[in-house]
Design a protein around this motif. Structure first.
Motif, PDB file in Angstrom:
ATOM      1  N   ARG A  73      -2.821  27.421  27.187  1.00 23.74           N
ATOM      2  CA  ARG A  73      -2.151  26.245  26.636  1.00 23.74           C
ATOM      3  C   ARG A  73      -1.633  26.544  25.229  1.00 23.74           C
ATOM      4  O   ARG A  73      -0.507  26.218  24.880  1.00 23.74           O
ATOM      5  CB  ARG A  73      -3.103  25.053  26.604  1.00 23.74           C
ATOM      6  N   ASP A  74      -2.481  27.196  24.398  1.00 22.57           N
ATOM      7  CA  ASP A  74      -2.072  27.570  23.043  1.00 22.57           C
ATOM      8  C   ASP A  74      -0.826  28.470  23.080  1.00 22.57           C
ATOM      9  O   ASP A  74       0.099  28.300  22.291  1.00 22.57           O
ATOM     10  CB  ASP A  74      -3.181  28.312  22.295  1.00 22.57           C
ATOM     11  N   LYS A  75      -0.828  29.419  24.003  1.00 24.49           N
ATOM     12  CA  LYS A  75       0.301  30.351  24.100  1.00 24.49           C
ATOM     13  C   LYS A  75       1.579  29.607  24.489  1.00 24.49           C
ATOM     14  O   LYS A  75       2.656  29.915  23.966  1.00 24.49           O
ATOM     15  CB  LYS A  75      -0.004  31.443  25.107  1.00 24.49           C
ATOM     16  N   LEU A  76       1.475  28.649  25.393  1.00 28.57           N
ATOM     17  CA  LEU A  76       2.646  27.878  25.799  1.00 28.57           C
ATOM     18  C   LEU A  76       3.188  27.026  24.664  1.00 28.57           C
ATOM     19  O   LEU A  76       4.390  26.801  24.558  1.00 28.57           O
ATOM     20  CB  LEU A  76       2.308  26.982  27.006  1.00 28.57           C
ATOM     21  N   LEU A  77       2.294  26.548  23.803  1.00 28.40           N
ATOM     22  CA  LEU A  77       2.703  25.701  22.682  1.00 28.40           C
ATOM     23  C   LEU A  77       3.141  26.509  21.463  1.00 28.40           C
ATOM     24  O   LEU A  77       3.585  25.955  20.481  1.00 28.40           O
ATOM     25  CB  LEU A  77       1.564  24.750  22.301  1.00 28.40           C
ATOM     26  N   GLY A  78       2.993  27.821  21.562  1.00 26.99           N
ATOM     27  CA  GLY A  78       3.412  28.680  20.449  1.00 26.99           C
ATOM     28  C   GLY A  78       2.354  28.822  19.418  1.00 26.99           C
ATOM     29  O   GLY A  78       2.516  29.170  18.315  1.00 26.99           O
TER      30      GLY A  78
END
Length: 78
Positions: A73-78
């Motif tokens: 999720r963190d990776k998708l949100l940048g």
């Protein structure tokens, strides 16, 4: 100019820190960078070439928290 250095925080190498060198005045618009290795040492590169043009620079440092592992999720949100 060939530039290398070491970045430490409270005596501990800042492993993974990213340093950005922004030209302060002059005509250059290229931002140079370096990334700290495990021992805190770094080498500056400009446009994928070793070194940095002579001049004055403002330096910003980003140092990710090594204890935080990014979730999907963190990776998708940048």
């Amino acid at each position: 100019l060939q530039v290398q250095g070491k970045i430490v925080v409270d005596g501990t190498p800042a492993k993974g820190a990213v340093l950005l060198f922004h030209p302060d005045g002059g005509t250059s618009t290229s931002v140079s960078s370096g990334q700290a290795k495990d021992d805190g040492t770094f080498t500056v590169v400009t446009d994928t070439k070793p070194g940095i043009p002579p001049g004055n620079y403002l330096v910003t440092v980003t140092w990710p928290d090594p204890s935080h592992v990014a979730s999907d999720r963190d990776k998708l949100l940048g």
